[in-house]
Write a protein that holds these residues in place. Structure first.
Motif, PDB file in Angstrom:
ATOM      1  N   ARG A   1       9.400  18.052  39.783  1.00  0.00           N
ATOM      2  CA  ARG A   1       9.623  18.959  40.914  1.00  0.00           C
ATOM      3  C   ARG A   1       8.970  20.317  40.694  1.00  0.00           C
ATOM      4  O   ARG A   1       8.526  20.963  41.649  1.00  0.00           O
ATOM      5  CB  ARG A   1      11.126  19.101  41.158  1.00  0.00           C
ATOM      6  N   GLU A   2       8.891  20.756  39.456  1.00  0.00           N
ATOM      7  CA  GLU A   2       8.179  21.998  39.158  1.00  0.00           C
ATOM      8  C   GLU A   2       6.691  21.853  39.499  1.00  0.00           C
ATOM      9  O   GLU A   2       6.066  22.782  40.049  1.00  0.00           O
ATOM     10  CB  GLU A   2       8.338  22.362  37.685  1.00  0.00           C
ATOM     11  N   LYS A   3       6.129  20.700  39.171  1.00  0.00           N
ATOM     12  CA  LYS A   3       4.728  20.437  39.515  1.00  0.00           C
ATOM     13  C   LYS A   3       4.565  20.391  41.033  1.00  0.00           C
ATOM     14  O   LYS A   3       3.585  20.923  41.583  1.00  0.00           O
ATOM     15  CB  LYS A   3       4.272  19.106  38.919  1.00  0.00           C
ATOM     16  N   LEU A   4       5.507  19.739  41.703  1.00  0.00           N
ATOM     17  CA  LEU A   4       5.442  19.600  43.159  1.00  0.00           C
ATOM     18  C   LEU A   4       5.438  20.960  43.851  1.00  0.00           C
ATOM     19  O   LEU A   4       4.703  21.187  44.813  1.00  0.00           O
ATOM     20  CB  LEU A   4       6.624  18.757  43.646  1.00  0.00           C
ATOM     21  N   ALA A   5       6.252  21.868  43.349  1.00  0.00           N
ATOM     22  CA  ALA A   5       6.379  23.195  43.961  1.00  0.00           C
ATOM     23  C   ALA A   5       5.083  23.992  43.884  1.00  0.00           C
ATOM     24  O   ALA A   5       4.889  24.941  44.663  1.00  0.00           O
ATOM     25  CB  ALA A   5       7.503  23.968  43.292  1.00  0.00           C
ATOM     26  N   LYS A   6       4.189  23.617  42.994  1.00  0.00           N
ATOM     27  CA  LYS A   6       2.927  24.345  42.824  1.00  0.00           C
ATOM     28  C   LYS A   6       1.817  23.819  43.739  1.00  0.00           C
ATOM     29  O   LYS A   6       0.736  24.399  43.794  1.00  0.00           O
ATOM     30  CB  LYS A   6       2.479  24.261  41.363  1.00  0.00           C
ATOM     31  N   LEU A   7       2.091  22.720  44.438  1.00  0.00           N
ATOM     32  CA  LEU A   7       1.074  22.125  45.304  1.00  0.00           C
ATOM     33  C   LEU A   7       1.047  22.794  46.679  1.00  0.00           C
ATOM     34  O   LEU A   7       2.049  23.372  47.117  1.00  0.00           O
ATOM     35  CB  LEU A   7       1.351  20.632  45.489  1.00  0.00           C
ATOM     36  N   PRO A   8      -0.080  22.693  47.392  1.00  0.00           N
ATOM     37  CA  PRO A   8      -0.120  23.175  48.769  1.00  0.00           C
ATOM     38  C   PRO A   8       0.913  22.435  49.630  1.00  0.00           C
ATOM     39  O   PRO A   8       1.245  21.273  49.353  1.00  0.00           O
ATOM     40  CB  PRO A   8      -1.549  22.838  49.217  1.00  0.00           C
ATOM     41  N   THR A   9       1.392  23.088  50.673  1.00  0.00           N
ATOM     42  CA  THR A   9       2.448  22.513  51.517  1.00  0.00           C
ATOM     43  C   THR A   9       2.071  21.139  52.048  1.00  0.00           C
ATOM     44  O   THR A   9       2.897  20.221  52.081  1.00  0.00           O
ATOM     45  CB  THR A   9       2.752  23.454  52.694  1.00  0.00           C
ATOM     46  N   GLY A  10       0.840  20.968  52.451  1.00  0.00           N
ATOM     47  CA  GLY A  10       0.408  19.686  53.002  1.00  0.00           C
ATOM     48  C   GLY A  10       0.569  18.536  52.030  1.00  0.00           C
ATOM     49  O   GLY A  10       0.939  17.422  52.433  1.00  0.00           O
ATOM     50  N   ARG A  11       0.326  18.787  50.750  1.00  0.00           N
ATOM     51  CA  ARG A  11       0.503  17.747  49.746  1.00  0.00           C
ATOM     52  C   ARG A  11       1.981  17.555  49.413  1.00  0.00           C
ATOM     53  O   ARG A  11       2.433  16.421  49.196  1.00  0.00           O
ATOM     54  CB  ARG A  11      -0.282  18.079  48.479  1.00  0.00           C
ATOM     55  N   GLN A  12       2.734  18.646  49.386  1.00  0.00           N
ATOM     56  CA  GLN A  12       4.165  18.545  49.098  1.00  0.00           C
ATOM     57  C   GLN A  12       4.868  17.626  50.094  1.00  0.00           C
ATOM     58  O   GLN A  12       5.777  16.882  49.729  1.00  0.00           O
ATOM     59  CB  GLN A  12       4.817  19.932  49.145  1.00  0.00           C
ATOM     60  N   GLU A  13       4.451  17.667  51.337  1.00  0.00           N
ATOM     61  CA  GLU A  13       5.104  16.885  52.384  1.00  0.00           C
ATOM     62  C   GLU A  13       4.915  15.385  52.214  1.00  0.00           C
ATOM     63  O   GLU A  13       5.652  14.601  52.815  1.00  0.00           O
ATOM     64  CB  GLU A  13       4.572  17.319  53.752  1.00  0.00           C
TER      65      GLU A  13
END
Length: 248
Positions: free
Chosen positions: A102-114
């Motif tokens: 989840r820490e890695k996920l939070a660093k991604l652009p919003t479009g990828r997080q979704e």
């Protein structure tokens, strides 16, 4: 000895509980140790297997993927790169490992997080309806199942009828010289380095023990057929140090 009887620790408790505790313990060092132990080859192995699995899909639109035993999300994030439109769910027993993901996920652009989600779940009792996913992946995880056959059957249950399962697992080299070198490296050097970096000696003693006990190649293929898959193929890489399976 059956792989289900190989436990990370030897002080009681069932395998599921011990595996969860082990991965919580080594989560901070997990990514570093994976790359160090494989001399960076783990990324190459992952990419070869995933590209093979993706090429086996019947369609590349509206794809839903489940990454079982996702750990720190290495496979899930790579799948997101390879298939940016796919919806990817990563599940794991360990909150410690999921926290890193989840820490890695939070660093991604919003479009990828979704396109990515991570949650805690047991691979032996997947919280999904039948025929939910187009593809299921599990990297270096099936030897940690407390009931391997049940875990394979659960993946088959939630897989769509034309879906693909990709299993990547460490295996024992077959050549005599390579096998001897591997046993020294995995049985002595890896536990030493694991204790030095992660502080958990048993976790990295468990690694070679569980690899040796886990069904490999044709034996794993037979278990996949028994779980209900109608087509199974496998390929070993790096002199047999890792083997991946594509089943449908």
């Amino acid at each position: 000895m059956e792989v289900e009887r190989i436990n990370p620790y030897r002080n009681g408790g069932d395998k599921t509980e011990q595996v969860e505790r082990m991965f919580d313990s080594i989560a901070p060092a997990y990514d570093f140790m994976n790359s160090a132990m494989s001399f960076g080859q783990n990324h190459k192995w992952r990419n070869i297997a995933l590209k093979d699995a993706i090429a086996s899909l019947k369609s590349d639109t509206d794809i839903s993927i489940l990454d079982v035993a996702t750990g720190t999300g290495d496979v899930a994030f790579r799948l997101n790169r390879l298939m940016p439109r796919a919806l990817i769910t990563g599940i794991d027993l360990s909150e410690g490992m999921l926290g890193v993901a989840r820490e890695k996920l939070a660093k991604l652009p919003t479009g990828r997080q979704e396109k990515l989600a991570f949650g805690k779940a047991d691979s032996l009792s997947l919280p999904y309806h039948d025929s939910t996913f187009d593809m299921i992946t599990v990297a270096y995880g099936v030897r940690n199942f407390s009931n391997l056959s049940k875990g394979l059957k659960e993946m088959k249950r939630v897989l769509k009828h034309d879906g693909i399962v990709c299993i990547i697992e460490l295996s024992c080299p077959t050549g005599k010289i390579i096998s001897s070198l591997y046993k020294f490296y995995s049985g002595i050097l890896i536990p030493w380095a694991g204790k030095l970096v992660s502080g958990d000696h048993r976790a990295y003693k468990y690694l070679p023990e569980s690899i040796e006990a886990c069904p490999q190649r044709d034996e794993m293929s037979s278990l996949l057929y028994e779980a209900g898959f109608s087509s199974v193929r496998w390929k070993s890489l790096s002199f047999g140090a890792v083997t991946y399976y594509i089943a449908s």
